[in-house]
Motif scaffolding. Sequence first.
Motif, PDB file in Angstrom:
ATOM      1  N   THR A   1      33.690  17.145  20.789  1.00  0.00           N
ATOM      2  CA  THR A   1      34.622  16.263  21.498  1.00  0.00           C
ATOM      3  C   THR A   1      35.767  17.061  22.109  1.00  0.00           C
ATOM      4  OG1 THR A   1      34.102  14.378  20.062  1.00  0.00           O
ATOM      5  CG2 THR A   1      36.206  14.323  21.219  1.00  0.00           C
ATOM      6  N   VAL A   2      36.328  17.994  21.337  1.00  0.00           N
ATOM      7  CA  VAL A   2      37.421  18.825  21.845  1.00  0.00           C
ATOM      8  C   VAL A   2      36.948  19.663  23.030  1.00  0.00           C
ATOM      9  CG1 VAL A   2      38.957  20.752  21.306  1.00  0.00           C
ATOM     10  CG2 VAL A   2      38.654  18.896  19.661  1.00  0.00           C
ATOM     11  N   ILE A   3      35.767  20.238  22.926  1.00  0.00           N
ATOM     12  CA  ILE A   3      35.233  21.060  24.006  1.00  0.00           C
ATOM     13  C   ILE A   3      35.046  20.232  25.273  1.00  0.00           C
ATOM     14  CG2 ILE A   3      33.185  22.334  24.764  1.00  0.00           C
ATOM     15  CD1 ILE A   3      32.958  23.347  21.832  1.00  0.00           C
ATOM     16  N   SER A   4      34.510  19.035  25.127  1.00  0.00           N
ATOM     17  CA  SER A   4      34.325  18.156  26.288  1.00  0.00           C
ATOM     18  C   SER A   4      35.661  17.822  26.930  1.00  0.00           C
ATOM     19  CB  SER A   4      33.614  16.870  25.862  1.00  0.00           C
ATOM     20  OG  SER A   4      32.292  17.122  25.444  1.00  0.00           O
ATOM     21  N   GLU A   5      36.659  17.550  26.094  1.00  0.00           N
ATOM     22  CA  GLU A   5      37.966  17.210  26.642  1.00  0.00           C
ATOM     23  C   GLU A   5      38.600  18.416  27.328  1.00  0.00           C
ATOM     24  OE1 GLU A   5      41.843  14.499  25.533  1.00  0.00           O
ATOM     25  OE2 GLU A   5      40.579  15.263  23.903  1.00  0.00           O
ATOM     26  N   CYS A   6      38.381  19.612  26.787  1.00  0.00           N
ATOM     27  CA  CYS A   6      38.882  20.815  27.465  1.00  0.00           C
ATOM     28  C   CYS A   6      38.333  20.883  28.894  1.00  0.00           C
ATOM     29  CB  CYS A   6      38.470  22.061  26.684  1.00  0.00           C
ATOM     30  SG  CYS A   6      39.413  22.380  25.183  1.00  0.00           S
ATOM     31  N   ALA A   7      37.029  20.656  29.034  1.00  0.00           N
ATOM     32  CA  ALA A   7      36.419  20.700  30.363  1.00  0.00           C
ATOM     33  C   ALA A   7      36.994  19.622  31.263  1.00  0.00           C
ATOM     34  CB  ALA A   7      34.909  20.548  30.241  1.00  0.00           C
ATOM     35  N   GLU A   8      37.204  18.414  30.730  1.00  0.00           N
ATOM     36  CA  GLU A   8      37.748  17.318  31.526  1.00  0.00           C
ATOM     37  C   GLU A   8      39.174  17.606  31.986  1.00  0.00           C
ATOM     38  OE1 GLU A   8      37.352  14.097  28.852  1.00  0.00           O
ATOM     39  OE2 GLU A   8      35.166  13.916  29.102  1.00  0.00           O
ATOM     40  N   LEU A   9      39.929  18.284  31.152  1.00  0.00           N
ATOM     41  CA  LEU A   9      41.319  18.593  31.490  1.00  0.00           C
ATOM     42  C   LEU A   9      41.442  19.703  32.527  1.00  0.00           C
ATOM     43  CD1 LEU A   9      42.939  18.495  27.934  1.00  0.00           C
ATOM     44  CD2 LEU A   9      43.286  16.852  29.768  1.00  0.00           C
TER      45      LEU A   9
ATOM     46  N   HIS B   1      27.071  23.799  24.130  1.00  0.00           N
ATOM     47  CA  HIS B   1      27.778  22.641  24.681  1.00  0.00           C
ATOM     48  C   HIS B   1      28.873  23.083  25.647  1.00  0.00           C
ATOM     49  CE1 HIS B   1      29.359  18.654  25.065  1.00  0.00           C
ATOM     50  NE2 HIS B   1      30.538  19.025  24.582  1.00  0.00           N
ATOM     51  N   ALA B   2      29.625  24.101  25.277  1.00  0.00           N
ATOM     52  CA  ALA B   2      30.690  24.594  26.156  1.00  0.00           C
ATOM     53  C   ALA B   2      30.116  25.084  27.484  1.00  0.00           C
ATOM     54  CB  ALA B   2      31.471  25.707  25.466  1.00  0.00           C
ATOM     55  N   LEU B   3      29.015  25.807  27.419  1.00  0.00           N
ATOM     56  CA  LEU B   3      28.387  26.279  28.654  1.00  0.00           C
ATOM     57  C   LEU B   3      27.887  25.107  29.496  1.00  0.00           C
ATOM     58  CD1 LEU B   3      26.317  29.298  27.258  1.00  0.00           C
ATOM     59  CD2 LEU B   3      28.439  29.417  28.590  1.00  0.00           C
ATOM     60  N   SER B   4      27.373  24.079  28.831  1.00  0.00           N
ATOM     61  CA  SER B   4      26.800  22.946  29.559  1.00  0.00           C
ATOM     62  C   SER B   4      27.850  22.142  30.313  1.00  0.00           C
ATOM     63  CB  SER B   4      26.045  22.025  28.595  1.00  0.00           C
ATOM     64  OG  SER B   4      26.931  21.278  27.776  1.00  0.00           O
ATOM     65  N   VAL B   5      29.116  22.198  29.857  1.00  0.00           N
ATOM     66  CA  VAL B   5      30.183  21.464  30.551  1.00  0.00           C
ATOM     67  C   VAL B   5      30.990  22.392  31.463  1.00  0.00           C
ATOM     68  CG1 VAL B   5      30.335  19.649  28.821  1.00  0.00           C
ATOM     69  CG2 VAL B   5      31.750  21.713  28.560  1.00  0.00           C
ATOM     70  N   GLY B   6      30.468  23.603  31.686  1.00  0.00           N
ATOM     71  CA  GLY B   6      31.054  24.485  32.690  1.00  0.00           C
ATOM     72  C   GLY B   6      32.137  25.413  32.213  1.00  0.00           C
TER      73      GLY B   6
ATOM     74  N   LYS C   1      42.522  14.698  16.243  1.00  0.00           N
ATOM     75  CA  LYS C   1      41.847  13.525  15.711  1.00  0.00           C
ATOM     76  C   LYS C   1      42.659  12.253  15.900  1.00  0.00           C
ATOM     77  CE  LYS C   1      39.415  16.090  12.066  1.00  0.00           C
ATOM     78  NZ  LYS C   1      39.188  16.193  10.610  1.00  0.00           N
ATOM     79  N   GLY C   2      43.868  12.399  16.441  1.00  0.00           N
ATOM     80  CA  GLY C   2      44.689  11.234  16.721  1.00  0.00           C
ATOM     81  C   GLY C   2      44.101  10.398  17.841  1.00  0.00           C
ATOM     82  N   PRO C   3      44.642   9.221  18.076  1.00  0.00           N
ATOM     83  CA  PRO C   3      44.059   8.294  19.056  1.00  0.00           C
ATOM     84  C   PRO C   3      44.010   8.829  20.482  1.00  0.00           C
ATOM     85  CG  PRO C   3      46.241   7.551  18.320  1.00  0.00           C
ATOM     86  CD  PRO C   3      45.822   8.652  17.408  1.00  0.00           C
ATOM     87  N   GLY C   4      44.896   9.719  20.833  1.00  0.00           N
ATOM     88  CA  GLY C   4      44.921  10.231  22.205  1.00  0.00           C
ATOM     89  C   GLY C   4      44.134  11.511  22.395  1.00  0.00           C
ATOM     90  N   GLY C   5      43.579  12.068  21.303  1.00  0.00           N
ATOM     91  CA  GLY C   5      42.846  13.309  21.408  1.00  0.00           C
ATOM     92  C   GLY C   5      43.735  14.448  21.883  1.00  0.00           C
ATOM     93  N   LEU C   6      43.113  15.467  22.448  1.00  0.00           N
ATOM     94  CA  LEU C   6      43.862  16.629  22.935  1.00  0.00           C
ATOM     95  C   LEU C   6      44.805  16.243  24.065  1.00  0.00           C
ATOM     96  CD1 LEU C   6      44.387  19.667  22.869  1.00  0.00           C
ATOM     97  CD2 LEU C   6      42.412  19.969  24.379  1.00  0.00           C
ATOM     98  N   ARG C   7      44.344  15.382  24.951  1.00  0.00           N
ATOM     99  CA  ARG C   7      45.200  14.941  26.056  1.00  0.00           C
ATOM    100  C   ARG C   7      46.464  14.275  25.524  1.00  0.00           C
ATOM    101  NH1 ARG C   7      44.693  13.263  31.446  1.00  0.00           N
ATOM    102  NH2 ARG C   7      42.502  13.842  31.468  1.00  0.00           N
ATOM    103  N   GLY C   8      46.306  13.448  24.498  1.00  0.00           N
ATOM    104  CA  GLY C   8      47.466  12.771  23.943  1.00  0.00           C
ATOM    105  C   GLY C   8      48.468  13.730  23.335  1.00  0.00           C
ATOM    106  N   VAL C   9      47.963  14.785  22.676  1.00  0.00           N
ATOM    107  CA  VAL C   9      48.855  15.792  22.099  1.00  0.00           C
ATOM    108  C   VAL C   9      49.634  16.498  23.198  1.00  0.00           C
ATOM    109  CG1 VAL C   9      48.979  17.956  20.814  1.00  0.00           C
ATOM    110  CG2 VAL C   9      47.421  16.141  20.055  1.00  0.00           C
TER     111      VAL C   9
END
Length: 304
Positions: free
Chosen positions: A48-56, A80-85, A233-241
């Motif tokens: 989940t963190v890796i996916s959010e890193c890619a999205e950010l 997974h990290a490679l698959s999301v670029g 693990k909070g409700p906002g994830g990495l973006r929320g932090v």
Amino acid sequence: MDRPTAFAVPASVELELTGKCRLSCGHCYNESGPAASHGTMTPDDWRTVISECAELGVTTVQLIGGEPTAFPGWADLVDHALSVGLDVEVFSNLYHVTDKGWAVLSRPGVRLGTSYYSVNAGEHDRVTNVAGSHAKTRANIVEALKRGIPIRAGIVRCHDGQLEELARQELLALGVHHITLDDARGVGRAGDGQAPTTDALCGNCARGRLAVLPDGTVAPCVIGRWLGSENVKGPGGLRGVLGGQAWAKTAAGIPPKRTPVMGACTPNDSNDCDPSNTPACAPAYGIAPVPVPLGGCLPNDSRS
């Protein structure tokens, strides 16, 4: 998903998968070793963190520890990290690499980081507290180069008289051309029981980088781990932090190191995390530089 505008997106994120390691280096910032744990982050949490890193818009993730290859499912996290670029660096002590490990490290988009302390086997093993670690790490550096895996090495000065310059020359002769030199930071075992301070940081923490620790805590970097507060693990994830006031306050509280240029002081924007070679100076124009305190970031760089 649109990139955020309320905060700066880090270019690189350190994912500290575990505290477990076959070595027990005397300067280790997270006091890793054979008896340490993997923490509370599950493989799904890390994905989940890796996916959010890619999205950010993060470009690179570094898998680190402890020894990241000791974490169950680390190879799947690389995939997974490679698959999301994302580009991936695995920072390993190279004490033990399986055939599957070499296959993962050989994938396009993956590079390798490691630590090397001395040309002298006994001195290297004195740092790691494991006999034979020098021979295994050196042999696997040679193997990585033979396989064409991009590799860099960090040399950390841990005690007086250490043969770090000869270690650098040996690495160059072997074919490692990205080498950083640093001092052991006063964090973890190197702190000798003393509370760490921001003097132990290179000044670039939270500026283009951050770390997620084995329990999900977000810190400015793995060295500045005591400054972490909020959790992915909070409700906002990495973006929320990153969008929160607590993170902004933490980032603002880390003083940037400054380097002298023609008698003046300008912020160090090299992002090299190598303060032993980046002198600091007082913020006023024309004041003579003062040495950077002992302690090193190297992120990388030399973890275990």
